[in-house]
Design a protein around this motif. Structure first.
Motif, PDB file in Angstrom:
ATOM      1  N   UNK A   1      17.729   4.485   0.232  1.00 35.25           N
ATOM      2  CA  UNK A   1      17.402   3.302   1.030  1.00 35.25           C
ATOM      3  C   UNK A   1      16.355   3.716   2.050  1.00 35.25           C
ATOM      4  N   UNK A   2      15.223   3.032   2.049  1.00 37.90           N
ATOM      5  CA  UNK A   2      14.148   3.341   2.981  1.00 37.90           C
ATOM      6  C   UNK A   2      14.090   2.289   4.081  1.00 37.90           C
ATOM      7  N   UNK A   3      13.962   2.752   5.310  1.00 37.13           N
ATOM      8  CA  UNK A   3      13.733   1.819   6.412  1.00 37.13           C
ATOM      9  C   UNK A   3      12.274   1.386   6.364  1.00 37.13           C
ATOM     10  N   UNK A   4      12.070   0.139   6.038  1.00 37.66           N
ATOM     11  CA  UNK A   4      10.735  -0.452   6.023  1.00 37.66           C
ATOM     12  C   UNK A   4      10.557  -1.256   7.319  1.00 37.66           C
ATOM     13  N   UNK A   5       9.708  -2.246   7.307  1.00 34.61           N
ATOM     14  CA  UNK A   5       9.380  -2.990   8.520  1.00 34.61           C
ATOM     15  C   UNK A   5       8.772  -4.321   8.128  1.00 34.61           C
ATOM     16  N   UNK A   6       8.770  -5.265   9.086  1.00 40.06           N
ATOM     17  CA  UNK A   6       7.974  -6.468   8.854  1.00 40.06           C
ATOM     18  C   UNK A   6       6.506  -6.076   8.641  1.00 40.06           C
ATOM     19  N   UNK A   7       6.107  -4.911   9.192  1.00 40.02           N
ATOM     20  CA  UNK A   7       4.744  -4.412   9.001  1.00 40.02           C
ATOM     21  C   UNK A   7       4.503  -3.886   7.591  1.00 40.02           C
ATOM     22  N   UNK A   8       5.537  -3.834   6.752  1.00 42.58           N
ATOM     23  CA  UNK A   8       5.345  -3.513   5.343  1.00 42.58           C
ATOM     24  C   UNK A   8       4.766  -4.704   4.574  1.00 42.58           C
ATOM     25  N   UNK A   9       4.818  -5.892   5.195  1.00 44.46           N
ATOM     26  CA  UNK A   9       4.370  -7.116   4.533  1.00 44.46           C
ATOM     27  C   UNK A   9       3.319  -7.892   5.326  1.00 44.46           C
ATOM     28  N   UNK A  10       3.377  -7.804   6.657  1.00 41.64           N
ATOM     29  CA  UNK A  10       2.553  -8.663   7.504  1.00 41.64           C
ATOM     30  C   UNK A  10       1.794  -7.837   8.535  1.00 41.64           C
ATOM     31  N   UNK A  11       0.696  -8.409   9.020  1.00 42.18           N
ATOM     32  CA  UNK A  11      -0.114  -7.712  10.015  1.00 42.18           C
ATOM     33  C   UNK A  11       0.427  -7.924  11.423  1.00 42.18           C
ATOM     34  N   UNK A  12      -0.060  -7.100  12.337  1.00 39.21           N
ATOM     35  CA  UNK A  12       0.205  -7.191  13.771  1.00 39.21           C
ATOM     36  C   UNK A  12       1.631  -6.810  14.149  1.00 39.21           C
ATOM     37  N   UNK A  13       2.359  -6.186  13.237  1.00 39.15           N
ATOM     38  CA  UNK A  13       3.627  -5.575  13.611  1.00 39.15           C
ATOM     39  C   UNK A  13       3.401  -4.173  14.141  1.00 39.15           C
ATOM     40  N   UNK A  14       2.184  -3.743  14.064  1.00 43.44           N
ATOM     41  CA  UNK A  14       1.726  -2.467  14.581  1.00 43.44           C
ATOM     42  C   UNK A  14       0.213  -2.501  14.550  1.00 43.44           C
ATOM     43  N   UNK A  15      -0.409  -1.388  14.843  1.00 43.10           N
ATOM     44  CA  UNK A  15      -1.840  -1.278  14.649  1.00 43.10           C
ATOM     45  C   UNK A  15      -2.156  -0.887  13.222  1.00 43.10           C
ATOM     46  N   UNK A  16      -3.415  -0.543  12.923  1.00 44.50           N
ATOM     47  CA  UNK A  16      -3.780  -0.232  11.531  1.00 44.50           C
ATOM     48  C   UNK A  16      -3.067   0.990  10.978  1.00 44.50           C
ATOM     49  N   UNK A  17      -2.738   1.957  11.832  1.00 46.91           N
ATOM     50  CA  UNK A  17      -2.092   3.172  11.341  1.00 46.91           C
ATOM     51  C   UNK A  17      -0.655   2.905  10.928  1.00 46.91           C
ATOM     52  N   UNK A  18       0.112   2.255  11.794  1.00 47.74           N
ATOM     53  CA  UNK A  18       1.515   1.971  11.466  1.00 47.74           C
ATOM     54  C   UNK A  18       1.602   0.983  10.310  1.00 47.74           C
ATOM     55  N   UNK A  19       0.794  -0.079  10.359  1.00 48.62           N
ATOM     56  CA  UNK A  19       0.841  -1.087   9.298  1.00 48.62           C
ATOM     57  C   UNK A  19       0.509  -0.469   7.948  1.00 48.62           C
TER      58      UNK A  19
END
Length: 278
Positions: free
Chosen positions: A143-161
Motif C-alpha cells: 500500500x503506497x501513500x499517495x496524495x491528491x497531488x497524484x491526480x491534481x495540481x497545486x497540492x504542492x509545487x512542481x517537485x512534489x506534484x
C-alpha cells in the motif's frame, strides 16, 4: 485480544514514527497486526512504542528509506521477529511546501529534485524491492501513500506534484508486475495535520504541516473542499489502509488508489490560472 480485520498480519511501515505513518501503525495494531516501523528518528520510535501499551506488537528499525541495504535488513528483521511479512506500507515522504518553479533558483531546483524524488519515489521502489519476495510467499500486498497531488495540481509545487504523479505510475506498474501473487494499491490523502517535513535542500526540514495547522484559529474559514468539515486528524485517514491490507475484504482489488481527500476531485476550478501574478 483484538478481533480486527488484520488479526495475525505482519506489516512493515516506512516513515511510521510520526504523523500519518504513526496513525496507520497504531490502527493496524488495534486491528490485530504486528508492525515494524522504519523511521530515521530513534527517539521518536522509542517514545511511540513506550506509549503504545503493547510493545510486543511493535518492532522498530532506525533507517533511511534511501538506503536499500537498511530496507532489506528491516524486512529480514520483520520476518525474524514476526515470522512473515503480509503488508508493506510505503509511506515516508517530504513535501515541497508548494514552492513554485518561479521561486526556485536553478541550484535549489537541482538539489531539491534529487532529494524529493529519492525519498518519495526511490524510497517506495527500494522498499518494494526489499519486500516483494516475502510478500509473494504470503500472497500479501503493498500500500503506497499517495496524495491528491497524484491526480491534481497545486497540492504542492512542481517537485512534489511530479513525485506523487510518479508514485501513482509506480503503484500501477508494480500492480501489473507483481500480480497475481501480490496486490499493490494506494491511498491518495488530502491535507492533514501531520508531521510531514520539507526537504533539507530548501532548508524546510525543520518545518512541518503541523505548524501550519496550528496557526489556524477558530475564525479560519472552512477549507475550499466539498466536505468543509473534513477531518485533518491523521487517524481518520487510516481506514482505507486497513481495507486494502485485509485480503478477506479487498482480495480482488489491485492497481487502485482510494482518494481520501474531502472531495477535491469534484471541486471544480478554484482559480483559472496560477500565474496571473507574473
Amino acid at each position: 485480544m483484538s478481533n480486527g480485520w488484520l488479526e495475525g498480519y505482519s506489516t512493515l511501515i516506512t516513515g511510521g514514527g510520526s504523523g500519518l505513518g504513526r496513525a496507520v501503525a497504531e490502527r493496524f495494531v488495534a486491528e490485530g497486526a504486528c508492525v515494524t516501523i522504519v523511521d530515521r528518528n530513534e527517539r521518536r520510535l522509542n517514545g511511540m512504542v513506550e506509549a503504545s501499551g503493547t510493545p510486543e506488537r511493535f518492532h522498530t528499525v532506525v533507517a533511511d528509506v534511501r538506503d536499500s541495504a537498511s530496507l532489506r535488513d528491516a524486512v529480514a528483521a520483520t520476518v525474524d521477529r514476526f515470522g512473515k511479512l503480509d503488508t508493506l506500507v510505503a509511506n515516508a515522504g517530504v513535501w515541497d511546501y508548494q514552492r513554485q518553479l518561479t521561486r526556485l533558483t536553478a541550484d535549489e531546483l537541482d538539489a531539491a529534485f534529487d532529494e524529493i524524488f529519492s525519498v518519495n519515489v526511490k524510497g517506495y521502489l527500494l522498499a518494494a524491492s526489499a519486500a516483494w519476495p516475502e510478500l509473494v510467499r504470503t500472497r500479501g500486498s503493498i500500500i503506497m501513500t499517495l496524495s491528491n497531488a497524484s491526480f491534481y495540481v497545486n497540492g504542492g509545487g512542481p517537485l512534489y506534484t511530479a513525485s506523487k504523479h510518479a508514485c501513482l505510475g509506480l503503484m500501477r506498474e508494480l500492480a501489473y508486475e507483481l500480480a497475481p501473487k501480490v496486490r499493490v494499491n494506494g491511498v491518495a490523502c488530502g491535507g492533514m495535520n501531520t508531521d510531514l517535513r520539507g526537504p533539507e535542500a530548501l532548508s524546510l526540514d525543520g518545518r512541518s504541516l503541523s505548524t501550519s495547522f496550528a496557526k489556524q484559529g477558530p475564525d479560519t474559514p472552512p477549507p475550499p473542499i466539498p466536505l468543509h468539515d473534513s477531518s485533518t486528524d491523521p487517524r481518520d485517514f487510516t481506514g482505507s489502509y486497513v481495507l486494502l491490507a485485509a485480503r478477506e475484504q479487498s482480495g480482488p482489488i489491485t492497481g487502485q488508489a482510494i482518494s481520501v481527500d474531502g472531495g477535491i476531485g469534484v471541486r471544480g476550478f478554484a482559480s483559472a490560472a496560477g500565474g496571473d501574478h507574473l
